[in-house]
Design an enzyme around this catalytic site. Structure first.
Site, PDB file in Angstrom:
ATOM      1  CG  ASN A 168      -0.294  -0.248   2.505  1.00  0.00           C
ATOM      2  OD1 ASN A 168       0.427  -1.219   2.665  1.00  0.00           O
ATOM      3  ND2 ASN A 168      -0.508   0.639   3.462  1.00  0.00           N
ATOM      4  CB  CYS A 202      -2.085   6.953  10.604  1.00  0.00           C
ATOM      5  SG  CYS A 202      -1.801   6.762  12.317  1.00  0.00           S
TER       6      CYS A 202
HETATM    7  N1  PMP Z   1      -4.378  -4.280   3.890  1.00  0.00           N
HETATM    8  C1  PMP Z   1      -3.855  -3.344   3.093  1.00  0.00           C
HETATM    9  C2  PMP Z   1      -2.684  -3.696   2.215  1.00  0.00           C
HETATM   10  C3  PMP Z   1      -4.407  -2.062   3.053  1.00  0.00           C
HETATM   11  O1  PMP Z   1      -3.885  -1.140   2.254  1.00  0.00           O
HETATM   12  C4  PMP Z   1      -5.509  -1.773   3.893  1.00  0.00           C
HETATM   13  C5  PMP Z   1      -6.110  -0.381   3.925  1.00  0.00           C
HETATM   14  N2  PMP Z   1      -5.171   0.647   4.034  1.00  0.00           N
HETATM   15  C6  PMP Z   1      -6.017  -2.788   4.705  1.00  0.00           C
HETATM   16  C7  PMP Z   1      -5.423  -4.021   4.685  1.00  0.00           C
HETATM   17  C8  PMP Z   1      -7.198  -2.538   5.617  1.00  0.00           C
HETATM   18  O2  PMP Z   1      -8.370  -2.413   4.840  1.00  0.00           O
HETATM   19  P1  PMP Z   1      -9.724  -1.851   5.457  1.00  0.00           P
HETATM   20  O3  PMP Z   1      -9.641  -0.372   5.362  1.00  0.00           O
HETATM   21  O4  PMP Z   1     -10.799  -2.405   4.549  1.00  0.00           O
HETATM   22  O5  PMP Z   1      -9.867  -2.365   6.817  1.00  0.00           O
END
Ligand code: PMP
Length: 377
Positions: free
Chosen positions: A141, A315
């Site tokens: 991400n 965050c």
């Molecule tokens: N895994 C990754 C790689 C993410 O980028 C994110 C969101 N930033 C999440 C898990 C969590 O996802 P959610 O917002 O649906 O809880």
């Protein structure tokens, strides 16, 4: 002033298709578990969405369990692994929703380019008598680095382990044609590809792992995998967004060329670095560093100038913290503390990129920077 939203990895704008499906679902009378015809109509909304997510993931609809998002799905995977006493191995660049619920897990290091160290992974997989589980993010991400999932799956499965792929950042960013080779459990988040926030899915695409312990128990919804009356509106939105992932994939070349303009500007800035520069990365994501910047101050400067970017992962506290991803890639701390993430998407315009570049230039003495750049060239 129209803002330039360059934070699509934090969340994407809600797509029109998802909004329309959600509005329609809002007025759908009936609990999907009720046997009467109102209940059956609500169930049909669920079925359509499940078919759509299954089509995206190239799996059977029964393999899809809707949840409140990738965080819940990831938690469910590790709660299951812990209950089964499976050793857990996670990539050092995993999302917090993996790191925080697999605290005891052994972290597999990444190479300086952000790719999981396959030799270390193979070593970790050796000699287990019980099943074990490895968790890798499909697309990081923060940096957009794409992990070699097919190769990773081969290593893990050759040692009789299970593979979890956190694919929250995958749909709409990279093609997932070969999902059959993508391991045993895949987790998704709707709001990363035009769906609403607060809905996601746990997908068991293969036949090696056919069920996880339910983390939420009660009425036995979702084939007893996740109890609680389904979030029909959110799920309808996720289904519509999943059906439109092709549109996002078709836009990737345009996004790449927009981001390319930023890459060119960053590359012309002495001492600036792009994380995972030499790796295969999602075309929409750029993670940049510069030793004379600090993330927090840069973010404020960009924000005041109408540009939304991020310091890494979004965050919850709104605090800017040091990136464990850049740290794991071995960057020096003066670079790590300066990390900024730019992530474009379907809705990004040329004017958004122009605005970013103008603010970036204003962070430096542009005249000096470009003279230096020419001298270097
Ligand atoms: N895994 C990754 C790689 C993410 O980028 C994110 C969101 N930033 C999440 C898990 C969590 O996802 P959610 O917002 O649906 O809880």
């Amino acid at each position: 002033m129209e803002r330039a939203y360059l934070d699509h990895n934090a969340t994407t704008p809600l797509s029109t298709a998802a909004r329309d499906a959600m509005i329609a679902a809002m007025d759908q009378l009936g609990n999907p578990s009720s046997v009467h015809s109102d209940g059956r109509k609500a169930r049909q909304v669920l079925d359509v969405a499940r078919d759509s997510v299954a089509a995206l993931m190239k799996c059977k609809p029964e393999s899809v369990t809707f949840t409140s998002g990738a965080t819940e799905s990831n938690n469910t995977v590790f709660a299951h692994a812990q209950a089964m006493d499976w050793p857990i191995f996670i990539s050092a660049t995993s999302h917090a929703s993996v790191l925080d619920c697999a605290i005891e897990a052994k972290r597999i290091p990444v190479q300086p380019n952000g790719v999981v160290d396959l030799e270390q992974l193979a070593k970790a997989c050796e000699g287990h008598e019980t099943p074990f589980i490895v968790s890798i993010e499909g697309v990081n991400n923060e940096t957009g680095v794409i992990q070699p999932i097919t190769e990773i799956a081969q290593i893990v499965q050759a040692h009789d382990g299970y593979l979890h792929v956190d694919a929250a950042q995958v749909p709409g960013k990279i093609n997932i044609d070969d999902i059959s080779t993508w391991g045993d459990v895949v987790t998704l988040s709707a709001h990363k590809f035009g769906g609403p926030k607060g809905v996601g899915a746990t997908v068991l695409p293969g036949c090696r792992l056919t069920a996880l312990n339910a983390a939420i128990r009660g009425g036995g919804q979702e084939r007893r995998n996740r109890s609680g009356t389904e979030n029909l509106v959110g799920i309808a939105g996720m289904g519509a967004a999943a059906a439109n992932v092709g549109e996002r994939l078709g836009d990737i070349a345009r996004q790449e060329s927009l981001l390319g303009q930023i890459v060119a500007r960053i590359s012309a800035t002495p001492s600036a670095e792009i994380a995972g520069d030499a790796s295969v990365r999602a075309a929409n994501t750029l993670s940049i560093m510069h030793p004379s910047l600090t993330s927090e101050i840069s973010l404020i400067r960009f924000d005041l100038a109408g540009v939304s970017i991020s310091s890494g992962s979004a965050c919850s506290s709104g605090k800017v913290s040091k990136s464990h991803v850049l740290d794991a890639m071995g960057y020096a701390s003066d670079l790590v503390q300066s990390g900024l993430r730019i992530s474009v998407g379907l809705e990004t315009l040329q004017s958004d990129v122009d605005r970013f570049i103008a603010v970036w230039d204003s962070l430096f003495d542009v005249g000096t920077v470009h003279q230096e750049a020419r001298a270097v060239a």
